[in-house]
Design an enzyme around this catalytic site. Sequence first.
Site, mmCIF file in Angstrom:
data_model
loop_
_atom_site.group_PDB
_atom_site.id
_atom_site.type_symbol
_atom_site.label_atom_id
_atom_site.label_comp_id
_atom_site.label_asym_id
_atom_site.label_seq_id
_atom_site.Cartn_x
_atom_site.Cartn_y
_atom_site.Cartn_z
ATOM 1 N N SER A 127 0.836 -1.198 0.000
ATOM 2 C CA SER A 127 0.000 0.000 0.000
ATOM 3 C C SER A 127 0.868 1.244 0.000
ATOM 4 O O SER A 127 1.971 1.252 0.566
ATOM 5 C CB SER A 127 -0.871 -0.014 1.258
ATOM 6 N N TYR A 151 -1.473 -0.274 10.537
ATOM 7 C CA TYR A 151 -1.749 -0.927 9.255
ATOM 8 C C TYR A 151 -0.572 -0.722 8.300
ATOM 9 O O TYR A 151 -0.049 -1.683 7.719
ATOM 10 C CB TYR A 151 -3.041 -0.356 8.646
ATOM 11 N N LYS A 155 2.438 -3.416 6.628
ATOM 12 C CA LYS A 155 2.786 -3.548 5.204
ATOM 13 C C LYS A 155 4.283 -3.336 5.007
ATOM 14 O O LYS A 155 4.934 -4.068 4.247
ATOM 15 C CB LYS A 155 1.985 -2.543 4.371
HETATM 16 P P1 NAD Z 1 -10.915 -6.703 1.222
HETATM 17 O O1 NAD Z 1 -11.160 -6.606 2.670
HETATM 18 O O2 NAD Z 1 -12.071 -6.570 0.291
HETATM 19 O O3 NAD Z 1 -10.145 -8.072 0.883
HETATM 20 C C1 NAD Z 1 -9.329 -8.736 1.815
HETATM 21 C C2 NAD Z 1 -9.785 -10.183 1.858
HETATM 22 O O4 NAD Z 1 -8.985 -10.911 2.794
HETATM 23 C C3 NAD Z 1 -11.243 -10.328 2.301
HETATM 24 O O5 NAD Z 1 -11.930 -11.166 1.396
HETATM 25 C C4 NAD Z 1 -11.139 -10.985 3.681
HETATM 26 O O6 NAD Z 1 -12.257 -11.803 3.963
HETATM 27 C C5 NAD Z 1 -9.842 -11.767 3.534
HETATM 28 N N1 NAD Z 1 -9.165 -12.070 4.796
HETATM 29 C C6 NAD Z 1 -8.983 -11.252 5.860
HETATM 30 N N2 NAD Z 1 -8.284 -11.896 6.812
HETATM 31 C C7 NAD Z 1 -8.007 -13.134 6.334
HETATM 32 C C8 NAD Z 1 -7.294 -14.257 6.840
HETATM 33 N N3 NAD Z 1 -6.735 -14.238 8.059
HETATM 34 N N4 NAD Z 1 -7.172 -15.367 6.066
HETATM 35 C C9 NAD Z 1 -7.743 -15.416 4.833
HETATM 36 N N5 NAD Z 1 -8.446 -14.400 4.310
HETATM 37 C C10 NAD Z 1 -8.571 -13.258 5.050
HETATM 38 O O7 NAD Z 1 -9.793 -5.607 0.852
HETATM 39 P P2 NAD Z 1 -9.230 -5.142 -0.557
HETATM 40 O O8 NAD Z 1 -9.528 -3.688 -0.715
HETATM 41 O O9 NAD Z 1 -9.615 -6.084 -1.607
HETATM 42 O O10 NAD Z 1 -7.666 -5.253 -0.246
HETATM 43 C C11 NAD Z 1 -6.920 -6.403 -0.570
HETATM 44 C C12 NAD Z 1 -5.467 -6.188 -0.170
HETATM 45 O O11 NAD Z 1 -4.962 -5.024 -0.819
HETATM 46 C C13 NAD Z 1 -5.283 -5.978 1.329
HETATM 47 O O12 NAD Z 1 -4.111 -6.660 1.718
HETATM 48 C C14 NAD Z 1 -5.115 -4.486 1.463
HETATM 49 O O13 NAD Z 1 -4.319 -4.165 2.569
HETATM 50 C C15 NAD Z 1 -4.422 -4.139 0.156
HETATM 51 N N6 NAD Z 1 -4.671 -2.745 -0.233
HETATM 52 C C16 NAD Z 1 -5.941 -2.286 -0.422
HETATM 53 C C17 NAD Z 1 -6.144 -0.943 -0.769
HETATM 54 C C18 NAD Z 1 -7.532 -0.387 -0.986
HETATM 55 O O14 NAD Z 1 -7.673 0.839 -1.006
HETATM 56 N N7 NAD Z 1 -8.557 -1.198 -1.186
HETATM 57 C C19 NAD Z 1 -5.056 -0.081 -0.903
HETATM 58 C C20 NAD Z 1 -3.770 -0.590 -0.721
HETATM 59 C C21 NAD Z 1 -3.593 -1.936 -0.378
HETATM 60 C C1 UD1 Z 2 -6.701 4.825 3.324
HETATM 61 C C2 UD1 Z 2 -5.303 4.390 3.670
HETATM 62 C C3 UD1 Z 2 -4.778 3.391 2.666
HETATM 63 C C4 UD1 Z 2 -5.743 2.260 2.532
HETATM 64 C C5 UD1 Z 2 -7.065 2.836 2.066
HETATM 65 C C6 UD1 Z 2 -8.081 1.753 1.852
HETATM 66 C C7 UD1 Z 2 -3.814 6.000 4.766
HETATM 67 C C8 UD1 Z 2 -2.928 7.184 4.632
HETATM 68 N N1 UD1 Z 2 -4.414 5.536 3.666
HETATM 69 O O1 UD1 Z 2 -6.596 5.642 2.188
HETATM 70 O O2 UD1 Z 2 -3.560 2.884 3.079
HETATM 71 O O3 UD1 Z 2 -5.237 1.345 1.609
HETATM 72 O O4 UD1 Z 2 -7.542 3.734 3.072
HETATM 73 O O5 UD1 Z 2 -8.423 1.143 3.040
HETATM 74 O O6 UD1 Z 2 -3.962 5.497 5.818
HETATM 75 N N2 UD1 Z 2 -12.843 11.240 2.723
HETATM 76 C C9 UD1 Z 2 -13.872 12.132 3.015
HETATM 77 N N3 UD1 Z 2 -15.042 11.619 3.491
HETATM 78 C C10 UD1 Z 2 -15.246 10.274 3.671
HETATM 79 C C11 UD1 Z 2 -14.193 9.365 3.374
HETATM 80 C C12 UD1 Z 2 -12.999 9.889 2.913
HETATM 81 O O7 UD1 Z 2 -13.724 13.337 2.848
HETATM 82 O O8 UD1 Z 2 -16.349 9.879 4.123
HETATM 83 C C13 UD1 Z 2 -11.577 11.773 2.190
HETATM 84 C C14 UD1 Z 2 -10.377 11.483 3.050
HETATM 85 O O9 UD1 Z 2 -10.182 12.461 4.021
HETATM 86 C C15 UD1 Z 2 -9.264 11.457 1.986
HETATM 87 C C16 UD1 Z 2 -9.965 10.924 0.740
HETATM 88 O O10 UD1 Z 2 -11.351 11.136 0.948
HETATM 89 O O11 UD1 Z 2 -8.821 12.767 1.702
HETATM 90 C C17 UD1 Z 2 -9.738 9.428 0.507
HETATM 91 O O12 UD1 Z 2 -10.045 8.721 1.707
HETATM 92 P P1 UD1 Z 2 -10.132 7.113 1.737
HETATM 93 O O13 UD1 Z 2 -10.972 6.640 0.607
HETATM 94 O O14 UD1 Z 2 -10.547 6.731 3.118
HETATM 95 O O15 UD1 Z 2 -8.664 6.630 1.433
HETATM 96 P P2 UD1 Z 2 -7.271 7.032 2.128
HETATM 97 O O16 UD1 Z 2 -7.493 7.582 3.476
HETATM 98 O O17 UD1 Z 2 -6.483 7.821 1.165
#
Ligand code: NAD
Ligand code: UD1
Length: 358
Positions: A127, A151, A155
Site C-alpha cells: 500500500s 496498518y 505492510k
Molecule cells: P478486502 O477486505 O475486500 O479483501 C481482503 C480479503 O482478505 C477479504 O476477502 C477478507 O475476507 C480476507 N481475509 C482477511 N483476513 C483473512 C485471513 N486471516 N485469512 C484469509 N483471508 C482473510 O480488501 P481489498 O480492498 O480487496 O484489499 C486487498 C489487499 O490489498 C489488502 O491486503 C489491502 O491491505 C491491500 N490494499 C488495499 C487498498 C484499498 O484501497 N482497497 C489499498 C492498498 C492496499
Molecule cells: C486509506 C489508507 C490506505 C488504505 C485505504 C483503503 C492512509 C494514509 N491511507 O486511504 O492505506 O489502503 O484507506 O483502506 O492510511 N474522505 C472524506 N469523506 C469520507 C471518506 C474519505 O472526505 O467519508 C476523504 C479522506 O479524508 C481522503 C480521501 O477522501 O482525503 C480518501 O479517503 P479514503 O478513501 O478513506 O482513502 P485514504 O485515506 O487515502
Amino acid sequence: MRAPRILVTGGAGFIGSHTCVALIAAGYLPVVLDTLVNSDARSLQRVACITGVEPVLVCGDVRDAVALDRVFAAYDVAAVVHLAGLKAVGESMADPVSYYDVNLAGTLALVQAMDRTGVRTLVFSSSATVYGDSQPSPIVESAPYAAVNPYGRTKAMVESMLADLARADARWSIACLRYFNPIGAHESGLLGERPHGPPNNLMPYIAQVAAGQREWLVVHGADYDTVDGTGVRDYVHVMDVARRPGILMANLGTGRGASVLEVVSAFERASGRRIALRIGPRRPGDAPAYWADARGAWQAFGWRARRDLDQMCADSWRWQAANPHGFDDPAPAHASGLPRFQDNTSTSINSKPGHSHA
Ligand code: NAD
Ligand code: UD1
C-alpha cells in the site's frame, strides 16, 4: 493444456475478486483462500458470470499452516497472489495486535508454506500507506518507509521481510505492489466493492449517497493546502490494479491526484445525481495530498493505468445502481454465463513493455 493455477489469498474481497477476473482472462485458474471475514463468497459467482469460470474457493485462514499445506497439496499452484489481510487504518490503531497477527504473521505462515512446497513466486498487495505523509509527491519507490499507523507498519514490515527473503534465497521471485487508492468496479456492473457496514472510504460512501442510502457525504476537512482545500489522492481503477504482471517492487497509481471535491464532481457527472455533502473537520491521521510517481511500473514491466476518474466513477455507479444491496441482489439473468464480457485488460502476469495492451 490445463490452465496454470494461481493461489489468490483474500480472493473473495474487492481487489481479489477483480484480480480473479483478470487472471481468468489471462488464462489462469484462481484458487481462492479466504475466511470471508470481510467479503462474500457470492463475489466468486459474479466472477463466473463475467468469465464463465468460477474460481475454486477454499474457506480458510492464511495464518493456518495446516490449511495452507492442504491447499498446496490439493492444487498444483504455480504462484501466489497475496491479498488476504485487514486494511482499516482506524481499526488498526484501536486493535494493532490483530493487524500484526493477520497481516504480518499471516504472510509469514504463507511464505513458510510456500517454501515447504517449493512455490516461490509471490505477488504481495502492499500500500502507498508505507510512505506515510512526509514524502513530496509524486512519490517514488525509493522513498523511505515512514508509515504513520499500525496498518501501514504491517505492510512495511512484510515488505522488509520479503526483501530479506529474496536476498537470502535467489529462488524467490517476489513483487510488492504498492496500491494507491483503488476504486471503481468491473465494467459489467456485476462486481464491485461491498464493504461490511458503513464505508470508511470515499468512493463507496459517495456511491451510497448517490443511491439515496446515506443522506450526505462528510468531507473530512476543506482547509488543506490543496487545489480546493480537500484531501488529494491518486485514485486508480481496480481493473487496472488487477492487471498485475511480472516480478517487481512498484507503485500502482495513475500519477495524478484528485481532490475529494473533484471526485464528487466526477461522480455527479457519472451518475447524474447530486451528492449532498457537508464539510467536517479533518480526519485524524489523514495526509493532505499524495500521488504516485507511476513511471517505475511502466519501465519495469509495462504497466500503466488506462482508466481515468470519469470511468472509475461510471463503473462504481453502474455497480452500485445495479446492486443496491450488494451480493444480496441476484445477478441479472442476461449475465448467467454467456455471452461473456470481453475483458480488454487481459494480459499475462509476465507481460513486458511492448507486449502490453496499453
Ligand atoms: P478486502 O477486505 O475486500 O479483501 C481482503 C480479503 O482478505 C477479504 O476477502 C477478507 O475476507 C480476507 N481475509 C482477511 N483476513 C483473512 C485471513 N486471516 N485469512 C484469509 N483471508 C482473510 O480488501 P481489498 O480492498 O480487496 O484489499 C486487498 C489487499 O490489498 C489488502 O491486503 C489491502 O491491505 C491491500 N490494499 C488495499 C487498498 C484499498 O484501497 N482497497 C489499498 C492498498 C492496499
Ligand atoms: C486509506 C489508507 C490506505 C488504505 C485505504 C483503503 C492512509 C494514509 N491511507 O486511504 O492505506 O489502503 O484507506 O483502506 O492510511 N474522505 C472524506 N469523506 C469520507 C471518506 C474519505 O472526505 O467519508 C476523504 C479522506 O479524508 C481522503 C480521501 O477522501 O482525503 C480518501 O479517503 P479514503 O478513501 O478513506 O482513502 P485514504 O485515506 O487515502
